[in-house]
Design an enzyme around this catalytic site. Structure first.
Site, short mmCIF file in Angstrom:
data_model
loop_
_atom_site.label_atom_id
_atom_site.label_comp_id
_atom_site.label_asym_id
_atom_site.label_seq_id
_atom_site.Cartn_x
_atom_site.Cartn_y
_atom_site.Cartn_z
N LYS A 67 0.87 -1.19 0.04
CA LYS A 67 -0.09 -0.18 -0.04
C LYS A 67 0.81 1.23 0.14
CE LYS A 67 -0.53 -0.30 4.97
NZ LYS A 67 -1.50 -0.81 6.19
N TYR A 95 17.77 29.27 7.82
CA TYR A 95 16.61 29.78 8.57
C TYR A 95 16.67 29.81 9.91
CZ TYR A 95 13.99 29.79 3.88
OH TYR A 95 13.53 30.00 2.47
C1 LIG Z 1 -0.45 -1.64 6.67
C2 LIG Z 1 -0.91 -3.01 7.41
C3 LIG Z 1 -0.10 -4.16 7.47
C4 LIG Z 1 1.43 -4.05 7.25
O1 LIG Z 1 2.02 -3.54 8.75
P1 LIG Z 1 3.56 -3.41 8.95
O2 LIG Z 1 3.45 -2.70 10.28
O3 LIG Z 1 3.95 -2.22 7.71
O4 LIG Z 1 4.12 -4.56 8.96
C5 LIG Z 1 -0.62 -5.25 7.86
N1 LIG Z 1 -2.06 -5.57 8.06
C6 LIG Z 1 -2.72 -4.44 7.91
C7 LIG Z 1 -4.30 -4.74 8.07
C8 LIG Z 1 -2.32 -3.37 7.30
O5 LIG Z 1 -3.37 -2.19 7.21
#
Ligand SMILES: *Cc1c(COP(=O)(O)O)cnc(C)c1O
Length: 362
Positions: free
Chosen positions: A33, A258
């Site tokens: 994702k 800055y």
């Molecule tokens: C994003 C997500 C993961 C992966 O999590 P990590 O902490 O990046 O390993 C797994 N399960 C769900 C439902 C998620 O939304």
């Protein structure tokens, strides 16, 4: 051309995926994702497809991007659908779908599908974000199983504190999960289950289920605040680099950048590096934040600007215009930088913007 680059090491990605699967013991959905946490979802999915058991994404838009790029492996929508009309696309593109609320079951009941769906029914075992409450879960399971629109139901939950290795919460959530799903398999077998994110895979190796869901660890970053022997086996996938584009020789007592957050204590050579917070580098990285210059440890001085930041070139007599600066990657681990800059490795990686990515390892 601006010299900022993100190198993405696909061999490291495959190495980390294999470790995730080994730790989980069975199958692993690679979570890609948010554009694979800033690494490029299509390229990462292509690199993993020959061996991955499937992919996890946040929404149908992300799933369609993978399908349009020719990815045929299973893809799970981790939050299911947001509107009932997405079911037509889920059906057409053969996606797996989380169900986390009863309105989604009603939408499936009403849908006319060409082929039955694989549903991942999510239990809220204690995180209290998405998922069905324990007292409604079994009724929903029966209801889904009775539908001609449903082929199989996988049981799923998500941990809220698996990165805290001294917390009881992970064990409690796991017990809540088993209290609800044990004995709910078909034909005397256990339900196919999925519980573990990266922190659970690395930190709670006794937790095993048919499907793991590693995200962050695939990209080689640790979810833990402290060093951890299994996290040490991960290889960083992204190296963010740029170059020194200008050098200033300043006398003692001169402010840099800055807000004059850094003032020289002695005559100092200052290097200006072409990377800034508009690229995803943390704006509030303090003076002394580690970087790597031409193969040597160095430090940020002064406030990070939108397109540039400044580094101390004292102790780097050979460094000058064109010197390579690693912001994070093999030498500066994203987790370590995140800690110094009061952010997280998740946010650093997902926050990469504007910088072109170069892929290594095919
Ligand atoms: C994003 C997500 C993961 C992966 O999590 P990590 O902490 O990046 O390993 C797994 N399960 C769900 C439902 C998620 O939304």
């Amino acid at each position: 051309m601006r010299p900022a680059r993100a190198f993405i090491d696909l061999d490291a990605l495959r190495h980390n995926y294999r470790l995730a699967r080994e730790l989980g013991g069975h199958k692993a959905l690679a979570v890609v994702k948010a554009d694979a946490y800033g690494h490029g979802a299509v390229r990462c999915a292509r690199a993993l497809e020959p061996e991955a058991d499937g992919f996890g994404v946040a929404c149908i838009e992300e799933a369609l991007e993978l399908r349009e790029a020719g990815i045929r492996a299973p893809i799970l929508l981790l939050e299911g659908f947001f509107q009932a009309d997405e079911l037509a696309l889920i059906d057409r593109h053969d996606l797996w779908c989380v169900v986390q609320a009863t309105w989604q079951i009603e939408a499936i009941e009403r849908a006319r599908l060409q082929r039955p769906l694989t549903v991942w029914l999510k239990l809220d075992s204690g995180m209290h974000r998405l998922g069905l409450a324990p007292d409604e879960y079994r009724a929903c399971l029966q209801r889904l199983r009775a539908l001609p629109q449903v082929r199989e139901v996988v049981a799923m939950t998500h941990f809220s504190r698996a990165d805290e290795l001294d917390s009881h919460r992970t064990q409690e959530q796991l017990e809540n999960f088993h209290r609800v799903i044990d004995g709910q398999g078909v034909g005397g077998s256990q339900m196919t289950a999925s519980v573990a994110n990266s922190a659970a895979l690395l930190g709670w190796p006794a937790i095993r289920a048919q499907f793991a869901r590693p995200g962050l660890m695939l990209y080689g970053a640790t979810p833990f605040a402290a060093p951890h022997p299994l996290a040490d086996r991960l290889r960083p996938v992204m190296t963010l680099e740029s170059q020194v584009i200008a050098v200033r020789e300043l006398g003692e007592g001169e402010p840099v950048g800055y807000g004059a957050r850094f003032v020289t204590e002695r005559p100092t050579r200052v290097g200006v590096v072409a990377i800034g917070y508009a690229d995803g580098y943390p704006q509030f990285a303090p003076n002394g934040t580690p970087i790597w210059i031409d193969g040597q440890p160095g430090r940020v001085i002064g406030r990070v600007s939108m397109d540039m930041l400044t580094v101390d070139l004292d102790g780097h007599p050979e460094a000058g215009i064109g010197s390579r600066v690693e912001l994070w990657g093999n030498h500066i681990r994203a987790g370590r930088l995140a800690e110094r800059a009061a952010t997280s490795a998740y946010r650093l990686l997902c926050g990469l913007k504007r910088v072109p990515r170069t892929y290594l390892g095919g």
